[in-house]
Design an enzyme around this catalytic site. Structure first.
Site, PDB file in Angstrom:
ATOM      1  N   SER A 217      -5.444  -4.856   1.742  1.00 59.55           N
ATOM      2  CA  SER A 217      -5.487  -3.556   1.084  1.00 59.55           C
ATOM      3  C   SER A 217      -7.022  -2.886   0.890  1.00 59.55           C
ATOM      4  O   SER A 217      -7.413  -2.286   1.707  1.00 59.55           O
ATOM      5  CB  SER A 217      -4.727  -3.353  -0.396  1.00 59.55           C
ATOM      6  OG  SER A 217      -3.982  -2.504  -1.160  1.00 59.55           O
ATOM      7  N   GLU A 332       5.571  -2.333   3.336  1.00 61.66           N
ATOM      8  CA  GLU A 332       4.269  -2.734   2.742  1.00 61.66           C
ATOM      9  C   GLU A 332       4.795  -1.185   1.409  1.00 61.66           C
ATOM     10  O   GLU A 332       4.629  -0.851   0.596  1.00 61.66           O
ATOM     11  CB  GLU A 332       3.747  -1.436   3.759  1.00 61.66           C
ATOM     12  CG  GLU A 332       3.014  -2.800   4.755  1.00 61.66           C
ATOM     13  CD  GLU A 332       1.747  -3.096   3.803  1.00 61.66           C
ATOM     14  OE1 GLU A 332       1.495  -3.338   3.293  1.00 61.66           O
ATOM     15  OE2 GLU A 332       1.082  -4.422   5.101  1.00 61.66           O
ATOM     16  N   HIS A 447       4.018  -5.362   0.613  1.00 63.31           N
ATOM     17  CA  HIS A 447       2.358  -5.464   0.470  1.00 63.31           C
ATOM     18  C   HIS A 447       1.712  -6.194  -0.845  1.00 63.31           C
ATOM     19  O   HIS A 447       2.020  -6.353  -1.469  1.00 63.31           O
ATOM     20  CB  HIS A 447       2.311  -3.958  -0.218  1.00 63.31           C
ATOM     21  CG  HIS A 447       0.410  -3.612  -0.039  1.00 63.31           C
ATOM     22  ND1 HIS A 447      -0.093  -2.756   0.695  1.00 63.31           N
ATOM     23  CD2 HIS A 447      -0.111  -3.261  -1.131  1.00 63.31           C
ATOM     24  CE1 HIS A 447      -1.095  -2.804   0.501  1.00 63.31           C
ATOM     25  NE2 HIS A 447      -1.285  -2.937  -0.790  1.00 63.31           N
TER      26      HIS A 447
END
Length: 536
Positions: A217, A332, A447
Protein backbone atom coordinates in the site's frame (compact mmCIF):
# COMPACT_ATOMS: atom_id res chain seq x y z
CA UNK A 1 16.30 22.00 -9.79
CA UNK A 2 18.44 21.92 -6.63
CA UNK A 3 20.92 19.05 -6.57
CA UNK A 4 22.67 19.59 -3.25
CA UNK A 5 22.33 16.50 -1.05
CA UNK A 6 21.54 16.77 2.67
CA UNK A 7 24.32 16.15 5.12
CA UNK A 8 22.83 12.81 6.18
CA UNK A 9 22.98 11.34 2.71
CA UNK A 10 26.33 12.86 1.82
CA UNK A 11 27.80 11.46 5.03
CA UNK A 12 26.25 8.03 4.50
CA UNK A 13 27.43 7.77 0.91
CA UNK A 14 30.95 9.13 1.46
CA UNK A 15 31.91 7.01 4.44
CA UNK A 16 32.95 3.47 3.61
CA UNK A 17 31.11 0.60 5.22
CA UNK A 18 32.42 -0.46 8.58
CA UNK A 19 34.93 -3.30 8.48
CA UNK A 20 33.41 -6.67 9.17
CA UNK A 21 33.77 -7.94 12.70
CA UNK A 22 32.68 -10.86 14.80
CA UNK A 23 29.61 -10.56 16.96
CA UNK A 24 30.59 -10.41 20.62
CA UNK A 25 28.05 -11.06 23.39
CA UNK A 26 25.28 -9.94 21.05
CA UNK A 27 26.99 -6.59 20.58
CA UNK A 28 27.44 -4.81 17.27
CA UNK A 29 29.48 -1.68 16.62
CA UNK A 30 27.62 0.73 14.37
CA UNK A 31 29.03 3.94 12.94
CA UNK A 32 27.56 5.85 15.89
CA UNK A 33 28.27 3.51 18.78
CA UNK A 34 27.83 0.03 20.19
CA UNK A 35 24.41 -1.60 20.53
CA UNK A 36 23.55 -4.74 22.44
CA UNK A 37 20.58 -7.07 22.52
CA UNK A 38 19.91 -9.29 25.51
CA UNK A 39 17.10 -11.10 23.67
CA UNK A 40 18.29 -14.68 23.15
CA UNK A 41 18.56 -15.78 19.51
CA UNK A 42 15.45 -17.63 18.32
CA UNK A 43 15.84 -20.22 15.58
CA UNK A 44 19.32 -18.82 15.04
CA UNK A 45 18.07 -15.26 14.52
CA UNK A 46 19.11 -12.27 16.63
CA UNK A 47 16.96 -9.15 16.82
CA UNK A 48 18.21 -5.64 17.49
CA UNK A 49 15.37 -3.19 18.16
CA UNK A 50 15.01 0.59 18.20
CA UNK A 51 18.28 1.51 16.52
CA UNK A 52 18.25 5.26 15.79
CA UNK A 53 18.85 6.12 12.13
CA UNK A 54 18.29 9.86 12.59
CA UNK A 55 18.02 12.36 15.39
CA UNK A 56 14.61 12.72 17.05
CA UNK A 57 12.58 15.07 14.81
CA UNK A 58 11.41 17.27 17.66
CA UNK A 59 11.66 20.93 18.55
CA UNK A 60 13.47 22.83 15.79
CA UNK A 61 13.92 19.52 13.91
CA UNK A 62 10.16 19.09 13.49
CA UNK A 63 9.44 19.28 9.76
CA UNK A 64 13.09 19.14 8.76
CA UNK A 65 14.84 16.47 6.73
CA UNK A 66 16.22 13.74 9.02
CA UNK A 67 19.51 14.71 10.62
CA UNK A 68 22.48 12.36 11.22
CA UNK A 69 22.49 10.38 14.44
CA UNK A 70 24.73 11.75 17.17
CA UNK A 71 27.39 9.36 18.42
CA UNK A 72 26.98 7.81 21.85
CA UNK A 73 29.39 6.33 24.35
CA UNK A 74 28.96 3.11 26.23
CA UNK A 75 26.52 0.42 25.12
CA UNK A 76 23.02 1.21 23.89
CA UNK A 77 20.39 -1.43 24.67
CA UNK A 78 18.36 -2.72 21.72
CA UNK A 79 15.76 -4.90 23.45
CA UNK A 80 12.49 -3.01 22.99
CA UNK A 81 10.78 -1.59 19.93
CA UNK A 82 10.93 2.17 19.60
CA UNK A 83 7.66 4.14 19.73
CA UNK A 84 5.48 4.26 16.64
CA UNK A 85 5.12 7.67 15.02
CA UNK A 86 2.29 10.08 15.79
CA UNK A 87 -1.03 8.96 14.25
CA UNK A 88 -4.75 8.55 14.84
CA UNK A 89 -6.52 5.20 14.56
CA UNK A 90 -10.11 4.95 13.38
CA UNK A 91 -12.68 2.38 14.59
CA UNK A 92 -11.75 -1.19 13.65
CA UNK A 93 -8.42 -0.14 12.13
CA UNK A 94 -6.15 -3.07 11.29
CA UNK A 95 -3.07 -1.98 13.26
CA UNK A 96 -1.45 -3.75 16.17
CA UNK A 97 1.75 -2.37 17.68
CA UNK A 98 4.21 -4.18 19.93
CA UNK A 99 5.92 -1.05 21.22
CA UNK A 100 5.11 0.95 24.34
CA UNK A 101 3.22 3.74 22.67
CA UNK A 102 3.33 6.70 20.34
CA UNK A 103 5.83 9.54 20.17
CA UNK A 104 7.15 12.23 17.88
CA UNK A 105 10.57 10.74 18.69
CA UNK A 106 10.13 7.67 16.51
CA UNK A 107 12.90 7.40 13.89
CA UNK A 108 14.16 3.93 14.74
CA UNK A 109 14.69 0.72 12.82
CA UNK A 110 14.81 -2.96 13.77
CA UNK A 111 17.13 -5.67 12.45
CA UNK A 112 16.71 -9.44 12.42
CA UNK A 113 19.92 -11.20 11.43
CA UNK A 114 20.78 -14.90 11.08
CA UNK A 115 24.47 -14.06 10.54
CA UNK A 116 27.01 -15.72 12.79
CA UNK A 117 29.51 -12.92 12.26
CA UNK A 118 29.97 -9.57 10.60
CA UNK A 119 32.09 -11.28 7.95
CA UNK A 120 29.04 -12.68 6.19
CA UNK A 121 27.42 -10.83 3.30
CA UNK A 122 23.80 -11.92 3.35
CA UNK A 123 21.07 -10.36 1.20
CA UNK A 124 19.03 -7.67 2.94
CA UNK A 125 15.31 -6.91 2.96
CA UNK A 126 14.08 -3.48 4.07
CA UNK A 127 10.30 -3.55 4.54
CA UNK A 128 8.23 -0.33 4.58
CA UNK A 129 4.82 -0.40 6.19
CA UNK A 130 1.60 0.84 4.64
CA UNK A 131 -1.27 2.85 6.04
CA UNK A 132 -1.98 5.61 3.54
CA UNK A 133 0.90 7.70 4.96
CA UNK A 134 -1.38 8.20 7.96
CA UNK A 135 -0.84 5.08 10.10
CA UNK A 136 1.44 2.12 10.69
CA UNK A 137 4.64 1.11 12.47
CA UNK A 138 7.67 -1.14 12.15
CA UNK A 139 6.78 -3.12 15.28
CA UNK A 140 3.57 -4.62 13.85
CA UNK A 141 3.66 -8.44 13.98
CA UNK A 142 2.75 -8.82 10.30
CA UNK A 143 6.07 -7.18 9.34
CA UNK A 144 8.19 -9.17 11.80
CA UNK A 145 11.49 -10.15 10.16
CA UNK A 146 12.37 -13.38 11.98
CA UNK A 147 10.68 -15.75 9.55
CA UNK A 148 12.38 -14.13 6.55
CA UNK A 149 15.70 -14.06 8.41
CA UNK A 150 15.55 -17.81 9.00
CA UNK A 151 15.95 -18.15 5.24
CA UNK A 152 19.37 -16.49 5.28
CA UNK A 153 18.31 -12.85 4.88
CA UNK A 154 18.95 -9.83 7.10
CA UNK A 155 15.53 -8.21 7.58
CA UNK A 156 14.94 -4.57 8.50
CA UNK A 157 11.78 -2.66 9.44
CA UNK A 158 11.67 1.06 10.13
CA UNK A 159 9.45 3.89 11.27
CA UNK A 160 8.81 7.01 9.23
CA UNK A 161 6.87 10.17 10.04
CA UNK A 162 3.19 10.20 9.11
CA UNK A 163 0.32 12.58 8.32
CA UNK A 164 0.88 16.17 9.44
CA UNK A 165 4.25 15.29 11.01
CA UNK A 166 5.59 13.59 7.92
CA UNK A 167 3.96 15.40 5.01
CA UNK A 168 3.40 19.00 6.06
CA UNK A 169 4.46 21.72 3.63
CA UNK A 170 4.52 25.43 4.39
CA UNK A 171 5.91 28.54 2.68
CA UNK A 172 8.27 29.18 5.61
CA UNK A 173 9.54 25.60 5.49
CA UNK A 174 10.31 25.96 1.80
CA UNK A 175 12.09 29.25 2.45
CA UNK A 176 14.31 27.85 5.22
CA UNK A 177 15.19 24.71 3.25
CA UNK A 178 18.56 24.70 1.44
CA UNK A 179 16.76 22.73 -1.28
CA UNK A 180 13.80 25.13 -1.49
CA UNK A 181 11.49 22.23 -0.69
CA UNK A 182 9.07 21.19 2.02
CA UNK A 183 6.89 18.18 2.75
CA UNK A 184 7.84 14.54 2.10
CA UNK A 185 9.62 14.20 5.45
CA UNK A 186 8.27 10.67 5.78
CA UNK A 187 9.83 9.74 2.44
CA UNK A 188 13.08 11.44 3.43
CA UNK A 189 13.02 9.31 6.61
CA UNK A 190 12.82 6.19 4.46
CA UNK A 191 15.72 7.34 2.31
CA UNK A 192 17.74 8.15 5.43
CA UNK A 193 17.10 4.65 6.75
CA UNK A 194 18.34 3.19 3.46
CA UNK A 195 21.48 5.34 3.71
CA UNK A 196 21.97 4.08 7.28
CA UNK A 197 21.65 0.52 6.05
CA UNK A 198 24.31 1.15 3.41
CA UNK A 199 26.68 2.38 6.06
CA UNK A 200 25.99 -0.13 8.83
CA UNK A 201 24.36 -3.34 7.63
CA UNK A 202 27.69 -5.11 6.99
CA UNK A 203 28.28 -5.09 10.74
CA UNK A 204 25.15 -7.23 11.07
CA UNK A 205 26.26 -9.69 8.38
CA UNK A 206 24.33 -8.01 5.57
CA UNK A 207 25.48 -7.04 2.08
CA UNK A 208 24.97 -3.32 1.39
CA UNK A 209 25.19 -4.04 -2.33
CA UNK A 210 22.29 -6.50 -2.13
CA UNK A 211 19.42 -4.55 -0.55
CA UNK A 212 15.86 -5.24 -1.69
CA UNK A 213 13.18 -2.79 -0.59
CA UNK A 214 9.57 -3.91 -0.20
CA UNK A 215 6.29 -2.51 1.02
CA UNK A 216 2.52 -2.75 0.82
CA UNK A 217 0.00 0.00 0.00
CA UNK A 218 1.65 3.28 1.06
CA UNK A 219 4.77 1.17 1.59
CA UNK A 220 4.57 0.00 -2.01
CA UNK A 221 3.87 3.55 -3.16
CA UNK A 222 7.01 4.53 -1.24
CA UNK A 223 9.03 1.82 -2.99
CA UNK A 224 8.02 3.20 -6.39
CA UNK A 225 9.11 6.68 -5.24
CA UNK A 226 12.38 5.51 -3.66
CA UNK A 227 13.25 3.86 -6.96
CA UNK A 228 12.72 7.22 -8.69
CA UNK A 229 14.28 9.66 -6.22
CA UNK A 230 17.89 10.74 -6.84
CA UNK A 231 18.40 10.48 -3.07
CA UNK A 232 17.73 6.73 -2.91
CA UNK A 233 17.67 5.07 -6.32
CA UNK A 234 21.34 4.10 -6.10
CA UNK A 235 20.85 2.38 -2.72
CA UNK A 236 18.63 -0.39 -4.09
CA UNK A 237 19.34 -3.79 -5.70
CA UNK A 238 15.75 -5.01 -6.03
CA UNK A 239 12.18 -3.94 -5.32
CA UNK A 240 8.91 -5.58 -4.27
CA UNK A 241 5.63 -3.69 -4.53
CA UNK A 242 2.45 -5.02 -2.98
CA UNK A 243 -0.56 -3.00 -4.16
CA UNK A 244 0.40 0.56 -4.91
CA UNK A 245 2.54 2.99 -6.88
CA UNK A 246 2.77 6.77 -6.92
CA UNK A 247 1.17 7.27 -10.32
CA UNK A 248 -2.56 7.47 -9.67
CA UNK A 249 -2.50 6.23 -6.05
CA UNK A 250 -1.88 9.06 -3.56
CA UNK A 251 -0.14 11.13 -6.25
CA UNK A 252 2.01 14.03 -5.04
CA UNK A 253 0.43 17.46 -4.85
CA UNK A 254 2.14 20.46 -6.46
CA UNK A 255 4.35 22.21 -3.91
CA UNK A 256 2.42 25.46 -4.24
CA UNK A 257 -0.85 23.73 -3.35
CA UNK A 258 0.77 21.85 -0.45
CA UNK A 259 2.20 25.11 0.90
CA UNK A 260 -1.23 26.74 0.69
CA UNK A 261 -2.78 23.82 2.56
CA UNK A 262 -0.07 24.11 5.21
CA UNK A 263 -0.63 27.82 5.68
CA UNK A 264 -4.38 27.24 5.99
CA UNK A 265 -3.73 24.55 8.59
CA UNK A 266 -1.58 26.92 10.62
CA UNK A 267 -4.29 29.56 10.57
CA UNK A 268 -6.94 27.04 11.61
CA UNK A 269 -4.67 25.82 14.41
CA UNK A 270 -4.18 29.36 15.70
CA UNK A 271 -0.48 29.28 14.80
CA UNK A 272 0.07 31.50 11.79
CA UNK A 273 3.87 31.22 11.80
CA UNK A 274 6.24 28.27 11.60
CA UNK A 275 7.72 29.20 14.97
CA UNK A 276 4.28 29.07 16.54
CA UNK A 277 3.59 25.68 14.96
CA UNK A 278 6.88 24.28 16.25
CA UNK A 279 6.07 25.62 19.71
CA UNK A 280 2.93 23.48 19.86
CA UNK A 281 3.13 20.07 21.48
CA UNK A 282 2.82 16.95 19.33
CA UNK A 283 -0.59 16.26 20.87
CA UNK A 284 -1.75 19.78 20.06
CA UNK A 285 -0.61 19.41 16.45
CA UNK A 286 -2.38 16.10 16.14
CA UNK A 287 -5.58 17.44 17.69
CA UNK A 288 -5.54 20.40 15.30
CA UNK A 289 -5.05 18.07 12.33
CA UNK A 290 -8.02 15.99 13.46
CA UNK A 291 -10.24 19.08 13.25
CA UNK A 292 -9.32 19.99 9.68
CA UNK A 293 -11.95 17.74 8.13
CA UNK A 294 -11.08 16.91 4.55
CA UNK A 295 -7.46 18.11 4.69
CA UNK A 296 -5.15 15.14 4.19
CA UNK A 297 -1.40 15.43 4.51
CA UNK A 298 0.35 13.32 1.89
CA UNK A 299 3.14 13.44 -0.68
CA UNK A 300 4.32 16.57 -2.47
CA UNK A 301 6.07 17.23 -5.76
CA UNK A 302 8.76 19.07 -3.85
CA UNK A 303 11.46 19.39 -6.50
CA UNK A 304 13.98 17.67 -4.22
CA UNK A 305 13.06 14.16 -3.16
CA UNK A 306 10.77 14.17 -6.21
CA UNK A 307 12.37 16.45 -8.81
CA UNK A 308 9.54 15.76 -11.27
CA UNK A 309 6.47 13.49 -11.57
CA UNK A 310 7.20 9.78 -11.27
CA UNK A 311 5.85 9.00 -14.72
CA UNK A 312 8.34 11.43 -16.23
CA UNK A 313 11.22 9.87 -14.29
CA UNK A 314 10.28 6.34 -15.34
CA UNK A 315 9.57 7.34 -18.94
CA UNK A 316 13.06 8.83 -19.12
CA UNK A 317 14.59 5.67 -17.62
CA UNK A 318 16.05 7.61 -14.70
CA UNK A 319 14.75 5.24 -12.01
CA UNK A 320 16.67 2.42 -10.35
CA UNK A 321 17.49 -0.26 -12.93
CA UNK A 322 16.64 -3.22 -10.71
CA UNK A 323 14.40 -6.31 -10.87
CA UNK A 324 10.84 -5.57 -9.81
CA UNK A 325 8.21 -7.94 -8.39
CA UNK A 326 4.81 -6.30 -8.02
CA UNK A 327 1.11 -7.00 -8.15
CA UNK A 328 -2.27 -6.48 -6.55
CA UNK A 329 -5.10 -8.38 -4.89
CA UNK A 330 -8.39 -9.49 -6.38
CA UNK A 331 -10.58 -7.28 -4.13
CA UNK A 332 -8.54 -4.21 -3.32
CA UNK A 333 -11.87 -2.43 -2.95
CA UNK A 334 -15.38 -3.91 -2.80
CA UNK A 335 -17.99 -3.45 -5.53
CA UNK A 336 -20.07 -1.11 -3.37
CA UNK A 337 -17.40 1.58 -3.71
CA UNK A 338 -18.60 1.94 -7.32
CA UNK A 339 -22.26 0.88 -7.01
CA UNK A 340 -23.09 2.43 -3.67
CA UNK A 341 -26.29 0.87 -2.36
CA UNK A 342 -27.83 0.44 -5.82
CA UNK A 343 -28.95 -2.99 -6.94
CA UNK A 344 -26.36 -4.77 -9.12
CA UNK A 345 -28.10 -4.25 -12.45
CA UNK A 346 -26.46 -3.36 -15.74
CA UNK A 347 -28.33 -0.04 -15.84
CA UNK A 348 -27.11 0.87 -12.37
CA UNK A 349 -23.55 -0.05 -13.28
CA UNK A 350 -23.73 2.14 -16.39
CA UNK A 351 -25.14 5.00 -14.33
CA UNK A 352 -22.32 4.63 -11.78
CA UNK A 353 -19.65 4.70 -14.49
CA UNK A 354 -21.24 7.81 -16.01
CA UNK A 355 -21.14 9.54 -12.63
CA UNK A 356 -17.47 8.65 -12.24
CA UNK A 357 -16.24 9.36 -15.76
CA UNK A 358 -18.70 11.77 -17.35
CA UNK A 359 -17.97 12.19 -21.08
CA UNK A 360 -15.34 9.45 -20.91
CA UNK A 361 -17.80 6.84 -19.61
CA UNK A 362 -18.26 5.20 -23.05
CA UNK A 363 -14.54 4.40 -23.21
CA UNK A 364 -14.66 2.73 -19.79
CA UNK A 365 -17.90 0.87 -20.58
CA UNK A 366 -16.25 -0.67 -23.65
CA UNK A 367 -13.79 -2.33 -21.30
CA UNK A 368 -16.29 -3.28 -18.57
CA UNK A 369 -19.28 -5.11 -20.10
CA UNK A 370 -21.24 -7.06 -17.46
CA UNK A 371 -24.57 -8.65 -18.42
CA UNK A 372 -25.78 -10.36 -15.23
CA UNK A 373 -26.07 -9.23 -11.59
CA UNK A 374 -23.07 -11.38 -10.61
CA UNK A 375 -21.02 -10.00 -13.51
CA UNK A 376 -22.03 -6.48 -12.42
CA UNK A 377 -20.69 -7.14 -8.93
CA UNK A 378 -17.49 -8.56 -10.38
CA UNK A 379 -17.01 -5.66 -12.80
CA UNK A 380 -17.75 -3.09 -10.10
CA UNK A 381 -15.26 -4.76 -7.76
CA UNK A 382 -12.57 -4.80 -10.43
CA UNK A 383 -13.22 -1.18 -11.38
CA UNK A 384 -13.16 -0.09 -7.73
CA UNK A 385 -9.91 -1.99 -7.21
CA UNK A 386 -8.34 -0.50 -10.32
CA UNK A 387 -9.35 3.04 -9.41
CA UNK A 388 -8.04 2.63 -5.89
CA UNK A 389 -4.64 1.01 -6.44
CA UNK A 390 -4.49 -1.85 -8.97
CA UNK A 391 -4.17 0.37 -12.04
CA UNK A 392 -1.30 2.38 -10.57
CA UNK A 393 0.54 -0.84 -9.68
CA UNK A 394 0.07 -2.09 -13.25
CA UNK A 395 1.32 1.27 -14.59
CA UNK A 396 4.45 0.93 -12.51
CA UNK A 397 5.27 -2.50 -13.91
CA UNK A 398 4.57 -1.29 -17.46
CA UNK A 399 6.98 1.61 -17.14
CA UNK A 400 9.65 -0.48 -15.44
CA UNK A 401 9.27 -3.05 -18.21
CA UNK A 402 9.69 -0.27 -20.77
CA UNK A 403 12.76 1.48 -19.36
CA UNK A 404 14.01 -0.46 -16.33
CA UNK A 405 16.26 -2.87 -18.17
CA UNK A 406 15.72 -5.69 -15.65
CA UNK A 407 13.12 -8.46 -15.30
CA UNK A 408 9.64 -7.59 -14.06
CA UNK A 409 7.39 -10.15 -12.35
CA UNK A 410 3.66 -9.50 -11.87
CA UNK A 411 1.31 -11.33 -9.54
CA UNK A 412 -2.44 -11.47 -8.88
CA UNK A 413 -3.23 -12.53 -5.33
CA UNK A 414 -6.60 -14.21 -4.70
CA UNK A 415 -6.45 -16.01 -1.33
CA UNK A 416 -9.29 -14.73 0.89
CA UNK A 417 -8.00 -14.04 4.40
CA UNK A 418 -9.99 -15.33 7.41
CA UNK A 419 -12.18 -12.99 9.42
CA UNK A 420 -10.40 -10.31 11.45
CA UNK A 421 -11.01 -10.05 15.20
CA UNK A 422 -9.39 -7.01 16.87
CA UNK A 423 -7.32 -7.98 19.91
CA UNK A 424 -8.08 -6.68 23.36
CA UNK A 425 -5.64 -4.71 25.44
CA UNK A 426 -3.07 -1.98 24.96
CA UNK A 427 -1.94 -1.42 21.39
CA UNK A 428 -5.12 -2.76 19.86
CA UNK A 429 -7.32 -0.67 17.63
CA UNK A 430 -10.76 0.17 19.07
CA UNK A 431 -13.60 -2.12 18.06
CA UNK A 432 -16.14 -0.88 15.48
CA UNK A 433 -19.25 0.83 16.86
CA UNK A 434 -22.07 -1.55 17.75
CA UNK A 435 -24.40 0.08 15.21
CA UNK A 436 -22.00 -0.34 12.30
CA UNK A 437 -23.61 -2.61 9.62
CA UNK A 438 -21.88 -5.93 9.03
CA UNK A 439 -19.40 -6.13 6.17
CA UNK A 440 -20.51 -8.23 3.20
CA UNK A 441 -18.72 -11.51 2.56
CA UNK A 442 -15.57 -10.88 0.50
CA UNK A 443 -15.51 -11.78 -3.19
CA UNK A 444 -11.71 -11.84 -3.30
CA UNK A 445 -8.50 -11.08 -1.46
CA UNK A 446 -8.83 -7.75 0.29
CA UNK A 447 -6.33 -4.93 0.36
CA UNK A 448 -3.30 -5.87 2.55
CA UNK A 449 -4.46 -9.50 2.88
CA UNK A 450 -1.16 -10.95 1.62
CA UNK A 451 1.29 -9.33 4.05
CA UNK A 452 1.35 -11.97 6.79
CA UNK A 453 1.57 -14.70 4.15
CA UNK A 454 4.50 -13.12 2.31
CA UNK A 455 6.45 -12.41 5.49
CA UNK A 456 5.67 -15.85 6.98
CA UNK A 457 3.95 -14.39 10.04
CA UNK A 458 0.60 -16.16 10.29
CA UNK A 459 1.46 -17.61 13.67
CA UNK A 460 2.40 -14.20 15.06
CA UNK A 461 -0.89 -12.59 14.07
CA UNK A 462 -3.52 -14.20 16.28
CA UNK A 463 -6.29 -11.88 15.10
CA UNK A 464 -7.17 -14.31 12.29
CA UNK A 465 -8.36 -17.93 12.40
CA UNK A 466 -5.77 -19.36 10.02
CA UNK A 467 -6.47 -22.68 8.28
CA UNK A 468 -4.04 -25.28 6.87
CA UNK A 469 -4.47 -23.85 3.35
CA UNK A 470 -3.45 -20.43 4.65
CA UNK A 471 -0.16 -21.88 5.85
CA UNK A 472 0.30 -23.55 2.47
CA UNK A 473 -0.20 -20.26 0.66
CA UNK A 474 2.18 -18.52 3.07
CA UNK A 475 4.89 -21.12 2.54
CA UNK A 476 4.59 -20.71 -1.23
CA UNK A 477 4.42 -16.92 -1.34
CA UNK A 478 7.29 -16.51 1.11
CA UNK A 479 9.41 -18.91 -0.95
CA UNK A 480 8.87 -16.74 -4.02
CA UNK A 481 9.80 -13.61 -2.07
CA UNK A 482 12.90 -15.23 -0.54
CA UNK A 483 14.13 -16.37 -3.94
CA UNK A 484 13.57 -12.92 -5.40
CA UNK A 485 15.39 -11.19 -2.53
CA UNK A 486 18.35 -13.53 -2.96
CA UNK A 487 18.59 -13.70 -6.76
CA UNK A 488 16.26 -11.18 -8.39
CA UNK A 489 14.20 -14.14 -9.67
CA UNK A 490 11.30 -15.60 -7.63
CA UNK A 491 11.55 -19.05 -9.18
CA UNK A 492 12.98 -22.06 -7.38
CA UNK A 493 12.72 -25.77 -6.81
CA UNK A 494 9.22 -27.06 -6.09
CA UNK A 495 7.44 -23.86 -7.18
CA UNK A 496 5.15 -23.25 -10.14
CA UNK A 497 7.15 -21.40 -12.79
CA UNK A 498 6.64 -17.65 -12.53
CA UNK A 499 7.19 -16.18 -16.01
CA UNK A 500 8.84 -12.83 -16.64
CA UNK A 501 6.27 -10.18 -17.48
CA UNK A 502 6.87 -9.14 -21.10
CA UNK A 503 5.05 -8.57 -24.36
CA UNK A 504 6.46 -11.46 -26.37
CA UNK A 505 5.33 -13.89 -23.67
CA UNK A 506 1.75 -12.60 -23.63
CA UNK A 507 2.13 -10.43 -20.54
CA UNK A 508 2.01 -13.40 -18.18
CA UNK A 509 1.46 -13.00 -14.46
CA UNK A 510 1.25 -15.48 -11.59
CA UNK A 511 -2.08 -16.06 -9.88
CA UNK A 512 -1.27 -16.84 -6.24
CA UNK A 513 -3.61 -18.99 -4.16
CA UNK A 514 -3.66 -22.52 -2.76
CA UNK A 515 -2.87 -23.53 -6.32
CA UNK A 516 -0.69 -21.10 -8.24
CA UNK A 517 -0.81 -20.77 -12.01
CA UNK A 518 0.67 -18.55 -14.68
CA UNK A 519 -1.91 -16.76 -16.82
CA UNK A 520 -2.20 -13.86 -19.26
CA UNK A 521 -2.83 -10.41 -17.75
CA UNK A 522 -6.63 -10.60 -18.10
CA UNK A 523 -7.18 -7.01 -16.89
CA UNK A 524 -4.78 -5.51 -19.41
CA UNK A 525 -7.46 -4.16 -21.74
CA UNK A 526 -9.23 -2.49 -18.83
CA UNK A 527 -6.03 -0.95 -17.51
CA UNK A 528 -5.22 0.38 -20.97
CA UNK A 529 -8.67 1.94 -21.20
CA UNK A 530 -8.33 3.60 -17.79
CA UNK A 531 -4.85 4.75 -18.72
CA UNK A 532 -6.15 6.37 -21.90
CA UNK A 533 -8.91 8.15 -19.99
CA UNK A 534 -6.43 9.37 -17.36
CA UNK A 535 -4.27 10.99 -20.04
CA UNK A 536 -7.17 13.02 -21.48
Amino acid sequence: MHTRKPALFALALCVAALPSQLFSADRVKTANGVIETSTPPHSGVRIFKAIPFAQPPVGDLRWREPQPVKNWTGVRKADEFGPHCMQRLGPGADYWFRDKGMSEDCLYLNIWTPAKSGKQRLPVLVYIYGGGFQNGGGSEPRYDGESIARHGIVAVTLNYRLNVFGFFAHPELTKESPHHASGNYGLLDQAAALAWVQRNIAAFGGDPKHVTIAGESAGSISVSALMASPLSRNLIAGAIGESGAMFSSLPPRPLEQAEKDGANFGTAAGAATLAALRAMTADQIQAAAAKTGGMRFSTTLDGYFLPKPLADIYEAGEQAKVPLLAGSNSEEMPARVVLGQAEPTVDNFIAAVKRLYGDHAPEVLKAYTPSTPDEVMEAAMQLASARFIAHSTWKWTELQLKTGGKPVYRYFYTRIRPKFTPPAGEGAAPAPPANMPPMPAPRGASHSAEIQYAMGNLDLDTRYAWEPDDHKVSETLQAYFVNFIKTGDPNGKGLVEWPVYKADAGYQRLRIDVKCQAEPESDRGRYLALDAVAKQ
